[in-house]
Motif scaffolding. Structure first.
Motif, PDB file in Angstrom:
ATOM      1  N   ALA A  72       0.852  -0.964   0.028  1.00 37.91           N
ATOM      2  CA  ALA A  72      -0.086  -0.037   0.028  1.00 37.91           C
ATOM      3  C   ALA A  72       0.938   1.411  -0.232  1.00 37.91           C
ATOM      4  CB  ALA A  72      -0.576   0.333   1.112  1.00 37.91           C
ATOM      5  N   SER A  73       2.035   1.074  -0.039  1.00 34.94           N
ATOM      6  CA  SER A  73       2.824   2.191   0.019  1.00 34.94           C
ATOM      7  C   SER A  73       3.015   2.882  -1.217  1.00 34.94           C
ATOM      8  CB  SER A  73       4.433   2.166  -0.048  1.00 34.94           C
ATOM      9  OG  SER A  73       5.397   0.960  -1.019  1.00 34.94           O
ATOM     10  N   GLY A  74       2.898   2.021  -2.711  1.00 34.61           N
ATOM     11  CA  GLY A  74       3.192   3.530  -3.595  1.00 34.61           C
ATOM     12  C   GLY A  74       4.571   2.818  -4.760  1.00 34.61           C
ATOM     13  N   ILE A  75       5.357   2.799  -3.428  1.00 39.79           N
ATOM     14  CA  ILE A  75       6.672   2.346  -4.202  1.00 39.79           C
ATOM     15  C   ILE A  75       6.631   1.116  -5.098  1.00 39.79           C
ATOM     16  CG2 ILE A  75       8.789   1.293  -3.308  1.00 39.79           C
ATOM     17  CD1 ILE A  75       8.288   3.562  -0.861  1.00 39.79           C
ATOM     18  N   ASP A  76       6.920   1.579  -6.612  1.00 41.69           N
ATOM     19  CA  ASP A  76       6.443   0.431  -7.406  1.00 41.69           C
ATOM     20  C   ASP A  76       8.279   0.544  -7.681  1.00 41.69           C
ATOM     21  OD1 ASP A  76       7.415   2.877  -8.865  1.00 41.69           O
ATOM     22  OD2 ASP A  76       5.261   2.839  -9.330  1.00 41.69           O
ATOM     23  N   PHE A  77       9.014   0.744  -6.921  1.00 36.97           N
ATOM     24  CA  PHE A  77      10.506   0.064  -7.943  1.00 36.97           C
ATOM     25  C   PHE A  77      11.060  -1.318  -8.067  1.00 36.97           C
ATOM     26  CE2 PHE A  77      14.633  -0.681  -6.363  1.00 36.97           C
ATOM     27  CZ  PHE A  77      16.132   0.031  -7.076  1.00 36.97           C
ATOM     28  N   ILE A  78      11.480  -1.938  -9.005  1.00 39.49           N
ATOM     29  CA  ILE A  78      11.815  -3.061  -8.935  1.00 39.49           C
ATOM     30  C   ILE A  78      13.991  -3.626  -9.195  1.00 39.49           C
ATOM     31  CG2 ILE A  78      11.691  -5.366 -10.194  1.00 39.49           C
ATOM     32  CD1 ILE A  78       9.546  -4.717  -8.444  1.00 39.49           C
ATOM     33  N   HIS A  79      14.644  -3.425  -8.776  1.00 39.34           N
ATOM     34  CA  HIS A  79      15.814  -3.342  -9.033  1.00 39.34           C
ATOM     35  C   HIS A  79      15.963  -4.907  -9.826  1.00 39.34           C
ATOM     36  CE1 HIS A  79      19.739  -5.166  -8.028  1.00 39.34           C
ATOM     37  NE2 HIS A  79      20.340  -4.056  -7.425  1.00 39.34           N
ATOM     38  N   THR A  80      17.430  -4.917 -10.686  1.00 32.17           N
ATOM     39  CA  THR A  80      17.668  -5.990 -11.343  1.00 32.17           C
ATOM     40  C   THR A  80      19.237  -5.639 -11.440  1.00 32.17           C
ATOM     41  OG1 THR A  80      17.966  -6.481 -14.199  1.00 32.17           O
ATOM     42  CG2 THR A  80      17.797  -4.045 -13.200  1.00 32.17           C
ATOM     43  N   ALA A 485      13.868  -7.442  -7.478  1.00 34.23           N
ATOM     44  CA  ALA A 485      12.548  -8.082  -7.034  1.00 34.23           C
ATOM     45  C   ALA A 485      12.545  -6.348  -6.491  1.00 34.23           C
ATOM     46  CB  ALA A 485      12.583  -8.748  -5.973  1.00 34.23           C
ATOM     47  N   ALA A 486      11.236  -6.692  -5.954  1.00 33.66           N
ATOM     48  CA  ALA A 486      10.478  -5.195  -5.098  1.00 33.66           C
ATOM     49  C   ALA A 486      11.630  -5.095  -4.049  1.00 33.66           C
ATOM     50  CB  ALA A 486       9.010  -5.279  -5.009  1.00 33.66           C
TER      51      ALA A 486
END
Length: 602
Positions: A72-80, A485-486
């Motif tokens: 629910a945080s709004g953080i949509d970052f995905i690491h690669t 991953a997120a």
């Protein structure tokens, strides 16, 4: 084949080879999802009878409970890690993150590092770093574009700090490839000042720290370097049909770099003349601390299957490497471990700063207890601080009083980078739970992860970790960067109330943020101490406000020893969650958050 792989693992641990097998991205996802969870032991094993805990007054309080609030945080970052099929060593050592208040609103924001595409990889859009503004309600807004901090380099280490003493936090990124220095403009935007400041580096990055090496009132820059790796000199190890990236011993080490702040917005490389550049090792996590309590800041550097470095400062910004003499170069068995991340704390409240260092799988994380007179002793086994996480690869870590009971606990981020880790060593896996080790008040630790909330059951390959009070409720929360991953956003919900205080500093003769200052709290339950630092853990930066758990104790006095050498004593400090101490002895209570005045002399 299984026996061959186990023998290979043993050989790698002995020789310091940091191997990795990497399937295609699709294969990797299937492999990780099919791995069963490993439970951490709730009770860490204790051994030895040479541990003498300091007699302190334990203060019973509530226990920490960690809740996953990512969705629910709004953080949509995905690491690669940049993908690619050539088993590059840089993929095994990603990556850090920073928590800091970039816009001065009293709320802690989050900056994630990301990787760049490796040769042969294709992305719809280039991976980039991301800055998320804290909205104050456990939601975050992506402000990367408006802030101008979306670097697309291969991010490894990061630090934030006010290098120009203008009242806001700047960002330095230690990449594989060209590093980047962002100056905070004070209006929510940043400017790339790498060339202007003279802080260019183009190597394989590691941890990075801002520190005042000579107490002259501005922040210098310590930049860690790993090994002399390029895509062209990539080495791949092969056992049967399985390919592994080679370890750090297959490449030449690279000396770290020390930049002196000239006080005019520029820096000078003083690596060799300072003594830092006279030795070289595969650096990983870094932390700056006055371990010998002589009033100047020293530097601890993790060495990946090489001796750790401990650079002792003579007070003028010249350093001598003393790890072997001090007892921090190796563990108690004389092993050079796969040292990853490091933090500093006073785990037994004896008035001396200790180091906690995370390590590779099959190795115990090392607790170096400060014995005084510049000497340390490996107390990992008798303290119980490393037993439960021994099977896993350990990365980000911290000393922090998560339950506000007046002593410092330990958090450890865990996760492997071999896709077939379960086949090589059935005690671990790629994705495993992180660990929370509770301090029992006498300097011994118990792994209570399984009874400390839903977030401790999450299975990821966790790397960098940052720890701050994200909701200003008086306890320490966590942000975890997970490889490929997120991230995981963790809210700390104490099961019963406990008091705490968070302190920010405002230097006048010292650097504005008081980085390097030693803060001592005198309470009805005894003394506690901490330092103001920039750069710590695994290639990360966090803790710009110094947090102390008080439990049921009352705060009686605060002593601050500033980098300038001056000392302030605050008698009867205000009873408030947030305090701002100005060099010169003034102490202000702040209602929410810690946003210092705009004018350094206010």
């Amino acid at each position: 084949m299984r026996q061959i792989l186990l023998l290979f693992l043993l050989a790698m641990v002995i020789s310091g080879c940091h191997a990795r097998y990497d399937a295609t991205p699709a294969e990797a996802n299937v492999d990780q999802q099919s791995e069963p969870a490993l439970s951490n032991s709730e009770t860490a094993s204790l051994a030895g009878d040479d541990y003498s805990p300091v007699n302190i007054t334990p203060t019973p309080t509530g226990k920490a409970e960690f809740v996953d609030v990512t969705e629910a945080s709004g953080i949509d970052f995905i690491h690669t890690d940049g993908k690619g099929g050539s088993r590059y060593i840089v993929q095994t050592v990603v990556a850090g993150l920073a928590t800091f208040d970039f816009d001065g609103d009293g709320l802690v924001d989050i900056y994630f590092l990301n990787s760049a595409p490796n040769p042969g990889s294709r992305f719809d859009s280039p991976p980039r770093n991301a800055l998320y503004r804290n909205n104050g309600d456990w939601t975050f807004t992506d402000v990367t574009d408006s802030a101008g901090v979306g670097d697309t380099g291969y991010g490894l280490g990061v630090v934030t700090g006010d290098y120009d003493n203008d009242g806001d936090q700047d960002i330095y990124i230690n990449n594989f490839g060209p590093n980047v220095f962002y100056r905070n403009n004070g209006d929510g935007t940043f400017t790339d000042v790498t060339a202007e400041t003279g802080t260019q580096c183009n190597k394989v990055g590691a941890g990075v720290a801002m520190l005042d090496i000579e107490g002259d009132g501005d922040l210098d820059l310590y930049v860690g370097n790993y090994v002399d790796f390029t895509y062209e000199n990539n080495i791949v190890d092969k056992i049967g049909d399985l390919e592994f990236s080679t370890g750090p011993k297959s490449y030449n080490p690279v000396p770290d770099v020390l930049f002196r702040n000239n006080g005019d917005g520029t820096f000078t490389d003083i690596s060799r003349e300072s003594g830092i550049g006279l030795v070289a090792g595969p650096s990983m996590g870094i932390v700056a601390s006055d371990y010998d309590d002589d009033g100047d800041v020293d530097v601890f550097v993790c060495g990946d299957y090489a001796a750790n470095f401990l650079f002792q400062n003579d007070g003028s910004g010249h350093f001598k490497e003393v790890a072997l003499l001090a007892g921090t170069a190796y563990d108690s068995s004389g092993n050079a471990n796969g040292s990853m991340g490091v933090d500093v704390g006073d785990f037994n409240r004896d008035g001396k700063f200790d180091f906690y260092m995370t390590t590779f799988s099959g190795e115990m994380s090392t607790l170096y207890q400060n014995m005084g007179d510049g000497m340390f002793q490996d107390m990992s086994k008798p303290s119980g601080s490393g037993s439960s996480t021994l099977p896993h690869v350990k990365w980000g870590t911290t000393f922090a009083d998560f339950d506000n009971d007046t002593d410092e606990d330990i958090f450890v981020a865990c996760g492997h980078f071999w896709v077939n880790a379960r086949n090589v060593d059935d005690r671990t896996a790629v994705r495993v739970p992180n660990a929370y080790l509770e301090n029992n008040g006498s300097g011994r630790f118990t792994d209570v992860s399984s009874r400390s909330g839903s977030a401790m059951a999450i299975l990821e390959s966790s790397k960098g970790a940052a720890f701050d009070d994200l909701d200003n409720d008086g306890d320490i929360d966590a942000v975890i960067l997970n490889a490929n991953a997120a991230p995981t956003l963790i809210r700390n919900e104490l099961k019963s109330p406990a008091n705490s205080v968070q302190i920010a500093l405002l230097g006048r003769e010292s650097n504005r943020d008081g980085v390097g200052a030693k803060i001592v709290l005198e309470t009805s339950a005894g003394e506690q101490q901490a330092e103001m630092r920039r750069g710590r853990g695994y290639q990360s930066s966090y803790g710009n406000r110094v947090h102390f758990g008080l439990g049921d104790a009352t705060l009686q006095r605060i002593r601050v020893r500033w980098p300038s050498g001056k000392e302030d004593v605050i008698e009867d400090p205000p009873a408030a969650k947030f305090l701002l101490i100005r060099e010169g002895g003034e102490c202000l209570a702040l209602k929410q958050g810690l946003a210092p005045p705009a004018d350094p002399k206010d």
